[in-house]
Design a protein around this motif. Structure first.
Motif, mmCIF file in Angstrom:
data_model
loop_
_atom_site.group_PDB
_atom_site.id
_atom_site.type_symbol
_atom_site.label_atom_id
_atom_site.label_comp_id
_atom_site.label_asym_id
_atom_site.label_seq_id
_atom_site.Cartn_x
_atom_site.Cartn_y
_atom_site.Cartn_z
ATOM 1 N N MET A 1 0.845 -1.171 0.000
ATOM 2 C CA MET A 1 0.000 0.000 0.000
ATOM 3 C C MET A 1 0.883 1.223 0.000
ATOM 4 S SD MET A 1 -2.621 2.193 1.141
ATOM 5 C CE MET A 1 -2.545 2.863 2.758
ATOM 6 N N PHE A 2 0.479 2.225 -0.735
ATOM 7 C CA PHE A 2 1.286 3.436 -0.754
ATOM 8 C C PHE A 2 0.526 4.611 -0.172
ATOM 9 C CE2 PHE A 2 -0.918 3.938 -4.816
ATOM 10 C CZ PHE A 2 -1.238 5.287 -4.802
ATOM 11 N N SER A 3 1.303 5.583 0.246
ATOM 12 C CA SER A 3 0.764 6.828 0.768
ATOM 13 C C SER A 3 1.696 7.927 0.288
ATOM 14 C CB SER A 3 0.720 6.782 2.292
ATOM 15 O OG SER A 3 0.267 8.007 2.812
ATOM 16 N N LEU A 4 1.157 8.902 -0.425
ATOM 17 C CA LEU A 4 1.972 9.982 -0.947
ATOM 18 C C LEU A 4 1.632 11.286 -0.223
ATOM 19 C CD1 LEU A 4 1.630 9.134 -4.746
ATOM 20 C CD2 LEU A 4 3.583 8.681 -3.271
ATOM 21 N N PRO A 5 2.643 12.030 0.187
ATOM 22 C CA PRO A 5 2.369 13.300 0.877
ATOM 23 C C PRO A 5 1.843 14.345 -0.099
ATOM 24 C CG PRO A 5 4.727 13.023 0.544
ATOM 25 C CD PRO A 5 4.070 11.749 0.067
ATOM 26 N N LEU A 77 -10.258 10.879 6.572
ATOM 27 C CA LEU A 77 -10.632 10.939 5.163
ATOM 28 C C LEU A 77 -11.497 12.174 4.944
ATOM 29 C CD1 LEU A 77 -10.712 9.618 2.336
ATOM 30 C CD2 LEU A 77 -12.761 8.383 3.111
ATOM 31 N N VAL A 78 -11.044 13.095 4.069
ATOM 32 C CA VAL A 78 -11.756 14.360 3.847
ATOM 33 C C VAL A 78 -12.178 14.574 2.400
ATOM 34 C CG1 VAL A 78 -10.705 15.509 5.835
ATOM 35 C CG2 VAL A 78 -9.606 15.676 3.565
ATOM 36 N N GLY A 79 -11.797 13.671 1.510
ATOM 37 C CA GLY A 79 -12.143 13.837 0.101
ATOM 38 C C GLY A 79 -11.337 12.880 -0.742
ATOM 39 N N GLY A 80 -11.256 13.196 -2.021
ATOM 40 C CA GLY A 80 -10.487 12.331 -2.884
ATOM 41 C C GLY A 80 -10.456 12.803 -4.318
ATOM 42 N N VAL A 81 -9.720 12.044 -5.094
ATOM 43 C CA VAL A 81 -9.604 12.254 -6.534
ATOM 44 C C VAL A 81 -9.784 10.910 -7.203
ATOM 45 C CG1 VAL A 81 -8.151 14.323 -6.394
ATOM 46 C CG2 VAL A 81 -7.077 12.070 -6.432
ATOM 47 N N MET A 82 -10.151 10.960 -8.477
ATOM 48 C CA MET A 82 -10.408 9.700 -9.159
ATOM 49 C C MET A 82 -10.235 9.841 -10.658
ATOM 50 S SD MET A 82 -13.719 11.195 -8.665
ATOM 51 C CE MET A 82 -15.110 10.304 -8.110
ATOM 52 N N PHE A 83 -10.029 8.688 -11.263
ATOM 53 C CA PHE A 83 -10.202 8.578 -12.701
ATOM 54 C C PHE A 83 -11.623 8.082 -12.880
ATOM 55 C CE2 PHE A 83 -5.542 7.928 -12.526
ATOM 56 C CZ PHE A 83 -5.155 8.928 -13.402
ATOM 57 N N CYS A 93 -8.290 9.761 -20.468
ATOM 58 C CA CYS A 93 -8.769 9.608 -19.101
ATOM 59 C C CYS A 93 -9.545 10.855 -18.704
ATOM 60 C CB CYS A 93 -7.618 9.353 -18.127
ATOM 61 S SG CYS A 93 -6.463 10.722 -17.936
ATOM 62 N N GLU A 94 -10.369 10.680 -17.691
ATOM 63 C CA GLU A 94 -11.074 11.813 -17.098
ATOM 64 C C GLU A 94 -10.798 11.800 -15.606
ATOM 65 O OE1 GLU A 94 -15.530 13.415 -16.004
ATOM 66 O OE2 GLU A 94 -15.341 11.959 -17.637
ATOM 67 N N VAL A 95 -10.416 12.946 -15.079
ATOM 68 C CA VAL A 95 -10.089 13.099 -13.668
ATOM 69 C C VAL A 95 -11.216 13.867 -12.982
ATOM 70 C CG1 VAL A 95 -8.402 14.071 -12.048
ATOM 71 C CG2 VAL A 95 -7.633 13.113 -14.209
ATOM 72 N N GLY A 96 -11.505 13.504 -11.738
ATOM 73 C CA GLY A 96 -12.500 14.218 -10.954
ATOM 74 C C GLY A 96 -12.068 14.302 -9.503
ATOM 75 N N CYS A 97 -12.835 15.032 -8.702
ATOM 76 C CA CYS A 97 -12.472 15.214 -7.302
ATOM 77 C C CYS A 97 -13.702 15.545 -6.479
ATOM 78 C CB CYS A 97 -11.455 16.340 -7.157
ATOM 79 S SG CYS A 97 -12.133 17.982 -7.490
ATOM 80 N N TRP A 98 -13.520 15.499 -5.165
ATOM 81 C CA TRP A 98 -14.539 15.956 -4.220
ATOM 82 C C TRP A 98 -13.863 16.213 -2.881
ATOM 83 C CZ3 TRP A 98 -13.258 10.965 -4.647
ATOM 84 C CH2 TRP A 98 -13.193 10.199 -3.486
ATOM 85 N N GLY A 107 -5.477 23.562 -0.211
ATOM 86 C CA GLY A 107 -4.489 23.202 -1.220
ATOM 87 C C GLY A 107 -4.291 21.709 -1.388
ATOM 88 N N LEU A 108 -5.360 20.929 -1.304
ATOM 89 C CA LEU A 108 -5.253 19.472 -1.379
ATOM 90 C C LEU A 108 -5.529 18.914 -2.773
ATOM 91 C CD1 LEU A 108 -7.138 18.655 1.942
ATOM 92 C CD2 LEU A 108 -4.659 18.786 1.565
ATOM 93 N N ILE A 109 -6.483 19.471 -3.478
ATOM 94 C CA ILE A 109 -6.933 18.876 -4.738
ATOM 95 C C ILE A 109 -5.914 19.016 -5.857
ATOM 96 C CG2 ILE A 109 -8.645 19.095 -6.599
ATOM 97 C CD1 ILE A 109 -9.641 17.490 -4.177
ATOM 98 N N THR A 110 -5.364 20.186 -6.052
ATOM 99 C CA THR A 110 -4.440 20.372 -7.182
ATOM 100 C C THR A 110 -3.243 19.429 -7.107
ATOM 101 O OG1 THR A 110 -5.177 22.645 -7.487
ATOM 102 C CG2 THR A 110 -3.056 22.046 -8.471
ATOM 103 N N PRO A 111 -2.524 19.328 -5.981
ATOM 104 C CA PRO A 111 -1.398 18.387 -5.964
ATOM 105 C C PRO A 111 -1.834 16.927 -6.111
ATOM 106 C CG PRO A 111 -1.682 19.368 -3.787
ATOM 107 C CD PRO A 111 -2.588 20.100 -4.722
ATOM 108 N N ALA A 112 -3.010 16.582 -5.604
ATOM 109 C CA ALA A 112 -3.502 15.211 -5.770
ATOM 110 C C ALA A 112 -3.780 14.923 -7.243
ATOM 111 C CB ALA A 112 -4.754 14.989 -4.931
ATOM 112 N N CYS A 113 -4.382 15.884 -7.935
ATOM 113 C CA CYS A 113 -4.650 15.695 -9.366
ATOM 114 C C CYS A 113 -3.365 15.673 -10.179
ATOM 115 C CB CYS A 113 -5.585 16.785 -9.870
ATOM 116 S SG CYS A 113 -7.287 16.597 -9.306
ATOM 117 N N GLU A 114 -2.372 16.448 -9.767
ATOM 118 C CA GLU A 114 -1.083 16.417 -10.460
ATOM 119 C C GLU A 114 -0.469 15.023 -10.395
ATOM 120 O OE1 GLU A 114 0.299 21.083 -9.953
ATOM 121 O OE2 GLU A 114 0.942 19.610 -8.456
ATOM 122 N N ILE A 115 -0.592 14.371 -9.265
ATOM 123 C CA ILE A 115 -0.078 12.999 -9.130
ATOM 124 C C ILE A 115 -0.799 12.077 -10.111
ATOM 125 C CG2 ILE A 115 -0.002 10.987 -7.586
ATOM 126 C CD1 ILE A 115 0.501 13.058 -5.281
#
Length: 184
Positions: A1-5, A77-83, A93-98, A107-115
């Motif tokens: 399992m991975f966890s990215l900062p 857990l406060v949200g997420g990103v997805m394909f 691909c299509e990326v989304g978030c919440w 400042g959580l969504i932009t770096p998560a989507c960049e990954i």
């Protein structure tokens, strides 16, 4: 399992079936806030519904399709990103978030989507990544802009919610644009 900062105290991790109870609790905090902006099938109302949503994404991932990742802030857990869509056949691909309300503006969504976009457009060889949002969702459009996406068009009245049909924006970035932006 991975966890990215992502930022101080924030991490991005796969959101899996084993997180069903945590995802259900998160949905209780987020549901009404995100309801206008996400598909009704995503809005789990109990642990079984959360498990069903996570199972759908696990099955899609097993088929090399959609994927779901959670954002944890200080262990919650406060949200997420997805394909929402991922296809090696079409190289699209299509990326989304919440996010739940308490996590917005951190400042959580932009770096998560960049990954996600690095993985899709660089590692996996996708050629095009899209971002779809209701035209009146300024926060979502702002993320697309921060990701360097181009607004390619508006699909009129394709998003039904609350008895009203809303316009949907389609944003996109191409792999060469992404690589240049990221210096890759």
């Amino acid at each position: 399992m991975f966890s990215l900062p992502l930022r101080d105290g924030a991490t991005l991790r796969p959101l899996e079936l084993r997180h069903a109870e945590e995802f259900a609790a998160h949905m209780d905090r987020a549901r009404e806030h995100i309801r206008p902006w996400v598909g009704a099938g995503f809005l789990s109302s109990d642990v079984e519904g959360a498990r069903a949503t996570l199972r759908r994404y696990a099955e899609r991932q097993a088929g090399d399709g959609g994927r779901l990742f959670g954002i944890w802030l200080d262990g919650t857990l406060v949200g997420g990103v997805m394909f929402t869509d991922f296809s090696t056949a079409t190289e699209l691909c299509e990326v989304g978030c919440w996010l739940e309300p308490a996590a917005e503006g951190k400042g959580l969504i932009t770096p998560a989507c960049e990954i996600l976009l690095d993985w899709a457009l660089v590692e996996r060889g996708a050629h095009r990544a899209e971002w779809h949002c209701r035209a009146d969702n300024a926060r979502s459009a702002a993320v697309a802009k921060r990701l360097g996406m181009t607004l390619e068009g508006v699909n009129r009245e394709t998003w039904a919610y609350g008895g009203t049909r809303h316009d949907k924006q389609v944003w996109a970035v191409l792999a060469p644009e992404w690589r240049a932006r990221r210096g890759l």
